[in-house]
Structure formats: structure tokens, C-alpha cells
Write an enzyme that holds these catalytic residues in place. Structure first.
Site, PDB file in Angstrom:
ATOM      1  N   THR A   1       0.822  -1.221   0.000  1.00  0.00           N
ATOM      2  CA  THR A   1       0.000   0.000   0.000  1.00  0.00           C
ATOM      3  C   THR A   1       0.853   1.268   0.000  1.00  0.00           C
ATOM      4  OG1 THR A   1      -1.433   1.273   1.485  1.00  0.00           O
ATOM      5  CG2 THR A   1      -0.136  -0.413   2.501  1.00  0.00           C
ATOM      6  N   ASP A   2       0.255   2.352  -0.465  1.00  0.00           N
ATOM      7  CA  ASP A   2       0.932   3.660  -0.391  1.00  0.00           C
ATOM      8  C   ASP A   2       1.060   4.151   1.051  1.00  0.00           C
ATOM      9  OD1 ASP A   2      -1.786   4.209   0.020  1.00  0.00           O
ATOM     10  OD2 ASP A   2      -1.934   5.712  -1.569  1.00  0.00           O
ATOM     11  N   GLU A   3       0.283   3.533   1.965  1.00  0.00           N
ATOM     12  CA  GLU A   3       0.255   4.043   3.338  1.00  0.00           C
ATOM     13  C   GLU A   3       1.581   3.830   4.069  1.00  0.00           C
ATOM     14  OE1 GLU A   3      -3.346   3.377   5.519  1.00  0.00           O
ATOM     15  OE2 GLU A   3      -4.508   3.094   3.691  1.00  0.00           O
TER      16      GLU A   3
ATOM     17  N   TYR B   1      -1.771  -0.598  11.022  1.00  0.00           N
ATOM     18  CA  TYR B   1      -1.918  -1.261   9.713  1.00  0.00           C
ATOM     19  C   TYR B   1      -0.727  -0.958   8.813  1.00  0.00           C
ATOM     20  CZ  TYR B   1      -3.321  -1.689   4.791  1.00  0.00           C
ATOM     21  OH  TYR B   1      -3.340  -1.972   3.444  1.00  0.00           O
TER      22      TYR B   1
END
Ligand SMILES: NC(=O)c1ccc[n+]([C@@H]2O[C@H](COP(=O)([O-])OP(=O)(O)OC[C@H]3O[C@@H](n4cnc5c(N)ncnc54)[C@H](O)[C@@H]3O)[C@@H](O)[C@H]2O)c1
Length: 327
Positions: A131-133, A156
Site C-alpha cells: 500500500t501507499d500508506e 496497519y
């Protein structure tokens, strides 16, 4: 070569994984889905291919090393595509442990199984879907590139960041052929109702107020799920080990813009008839809430000749079709 592709898809019964599996079967690839079937996979997303001879399913937890090893060794895939994860940020704030177990320990198991089988001359390439997160939060301008520093801010994103690092380390140390993808926010059919876009559609259709964090100005980049998966299919066809790709659409929206688009489309279809101001309620901000994510996907677009085919508006229309039962 293509007709011999055998893919083990971990987490293939979830939102993005099920869309990937449907696309892989269309490519005439042999697919084994390994999924624990958590609450996130409810909806029997793969029922339409249940009887397809190219499709197999194993209900299993990727944290169970022995069972997973046995399943993978018997199937002998040439690719594992790992979607299996606990994926909802709010849940990770309430209950981080499940995220560490599946996202970190589960990924470690997959890597160890590939390493073990490599020693027995069974070669498996890994595509780890992330993910970009992991990059943390951006201000109003700027983009994350593949070399941007990892600065995860939620349990997360920290667990996904840890899993990305494990994949890199196992590739560098043990020569496991892997690609890590960091994609922006996905939307489309079959997403669990806890996530923003299905939650908005469901709330508006049921005359419930949409809870909007803080002032609704947080920005996310939104990609239609089939465009993400078209990119993953291209990676399988042009696999280049030890690569990381940012996969983004370029469609940046504030949460309020997302709400407004869904509201407008539902009103145009005459499915709702309330004024916009009555549709939402501002709620206390999420702890550690990242302000903005946005990716520079130039290297992926150039290398794979990929671009997102579905506009944000068209993707929302297809998603509404799905949740209103007309798809
Ligand atoms: N949804 C997004 O916007 C987005 C964006 C970028 C990356 N990702 C990543 O893509 C992947 C898939 O995301 P999603 O939105 O489809 O998630 P999802 O929650 O809809 O699906 C996850 C799937 O993994 C399965 N699973 C969970 N724990 C498992 C375990 N221990 N063993 C086996 N299976 C298990 C679940 O049953 C479910 O089918 C995740 O790794 C996520 O981090 C998601």
C-alpha cells in the site's frame, strides 16, 4: 509460457484478490486461492468460478506454516500473489495484534516456504501487494516515489511496511524473486462495507448519516480495482525480480469530494432525494490520521505500458451498480 502459469493467490477471496482471480482465470491461468475467510471475505466473491477446472480453493490461515507449506508444495505454483492481510486501518487501531500476525508473520511464512522449496528446485516468484500508506502522510503537494522513506503512522501501515521489508530482505539474502507493489486506495465491486466508498453508498441508500472524519479534507488517490489488477497481470507477464512499483491512478479526491460524487450519482438515478448538507455528520478525527497520500507512478506506467482505463466517475457508477444489485 503463458498457458503454463500457475498462481497461488493468498487472500484471493477478499476485495482486490477476488477481482484479480477473476482476471487471472480470464487469462486461462491455473489459480489456487488460499484464504482464511475472515469477515472481510464474506459474500462468496468467487462463486461464479467455483466449478471452473482452472480454479482451486483451500481454506487456510497463512500463519499456519505446516499446512501452508503442504498446500504450496502440492500445487507447485510458479507465482504466489499475496493479498492476504488484515486491511482496515480503524480495526488496526482497536486491535493491532491481528495485523501483526497476518501481515508480518504470515508474510514471513510465505517467504520461508518459497525459500524452502527453492532448495528443492521448486522456483516460485512472489508478488507482494502492498500500500501507499507505508510512506506516511504528505502535505498538500508532493508525491511519493519508490525511494521515498517509509514513515508508517498506523498499526496497519506499520505492519505492511514491516512485511515489505521482509520481502526485500529475503530477496537480497536468499535470492527469492519478488516484486513489491505499493498501490493507492482501491474501490469497486465486492469491497467490504466497512470501507469508505461502500459505507457511503450503503448509508445514503439507507437514510443514515455518513460519518466524516474531522472536516473531510483528507486526500486519497483512488484507483478502480480492475485497473490495479490489470497492472498486476502485466507484472506477471513481464516479471522483473527485486523491483518495487508505485501503482496510482492520479485521481486525488478529498473525502468530501468522494461523498459529493456518490451523492450526485445516486440523486441523478433518483435513488435518494435529500439535500447534500443532511447526508453527513462530522465525527472526531481518526487517531494518527494521515492527511494525504499520492503516488508518482511514472516508472510503473513507463515500464509496463500501463495506465488506468476507468475514470473515477465511471468507477463510482460501476460500484453503485454493484451495491444496488444492478450489476
Ligand atoms: N483496499 C485498498 O485500498 C488497498 C490498497 C493498496 C493495497 N492494499 C493491499 O491489498 C491487499 C488486499 O486488500 P483488500 O482490500 O482486498 O483486503 P480485504 O480485507 O478485502 O481482503 C483480505 C483477504 O485476506 C484474507 N485473510 C486475512 N487474514 C488471512 C490469513 N491469516 N490467512 C489467509 N487469508 C487471510 C481475508 O479472508 C480476505 O479474503 C492487502 O494486502 C492490502 O494491504 C489494499
Amino acid at each position: 509460457m503463458e498457458s503454463k502459469i500457475k498462481i497461488c493467490v493468498t487472500g484471493g477471496a477478499g476485495f482486490i484478490g477476488s477481482s484479480f482471480v477473476l482476471n487471472a482465470i480470464k487469462n486461462h491461468w491455473e489459480v489456487l486461492v488460499v484464504d482464511k475467510l475472515t469477515y472481510a471475505s464474506s459474500g462468496n466473491h468467487l462463486s461464479q468460478i467455483e466449478k471452473n477446472p482452472l480454479f482451486k480453493f483451500a481454506k487456510e490461515d497463512i500463519c499456519n506454516f505446516e499446512n501452508l507449506h503442504c498446500i504450496v508444495e502440492n500445487f507447485k505454483p510458479n507465482f504466489i500473489v499475496n493479498f492476504a492481510a488484515e486491511s482496515h486501518v480503524d480495526n488496526s487501531i482497536e486491535n493491532p495484534k491481528a495485523f501483526l500476525d497476518t501481515n508480518i508473520y504470515g508474510t514471513y511464512n510465505i517467504l520461508e516456504i518459497i525459500r524452502k522449496l527453492k532448495n528443492e528446485n521448486i522456483d516460485i516468484c512472489l508478488i507482494h501487494v502492498s500500500t501507499d500508506e507505508v510512506y506516511g502522510s504528505l502535505p498538500a503537494d508532493g508525491l511519493f516515489v519508490e525511494d521515498s522513506q517509509y514513515r508508517p503512522n498506523s498499526p496497519y501501515s506499520a505492519s505492511k511496511a514491516a512485511s515489505d521489508h521482509l520481502v526485500r530482505a529475503w530477496s537480497k539474502t536468499y535470492g527469492i524473486p519478488s516484486v513489491v507493489t505499493n498501490c493507492c486506495n482501491n474501490f469497486g465491486p465486492r469491497q467490504h462495507r466497512e470501507k469508505l466508498i461502500p459505507k457511503i453508498i450503503y448509508s445514503l441508500l439507507n437514510s443514515q448519516k455518513v460519518p466524516v472524519y474531522s472536516d473531510g479534507k483528507n486526500v486519497r488517490e483512488w484507483i478502480f480495482v480492475d485497473d490495479h489488477n490489470a497492472g498486476l497481470i502485466k507484472i506477471i507477464k513481464n516479471f522483473k525480480p527485486l523491483t518495487r512499483y508505485n501503482i496510482g491512478s492520479g485521481f486525488e479526491k478529498t473525502n468530501m469530494q468522494v461523498l459529493k460524487e456518490i451523492y450526485t450519482q445516486l440523486a441523478e438515478r433518483k435513488l435518494i432525494s435529500i439535500d447534500f448538507q443532511s447526508t453527513y455528520i462530522n465525527v472526531q478525527d481518526r487517531l494518527g490520521h494521515d492527511f494525504r497520500y499520492a503516488l508518482d507512478s511514472t516508472s510503473f506506467r513507463t515500464e509496463m505500458d500501463w495506465y488506468p482505463e476507468t475514470s473515477f466517475e465511471k468507477g463510482i457508477s460501476i460500484t453503485i451498480d454493484y451495491y444496488t444489485g444492478s450489476l
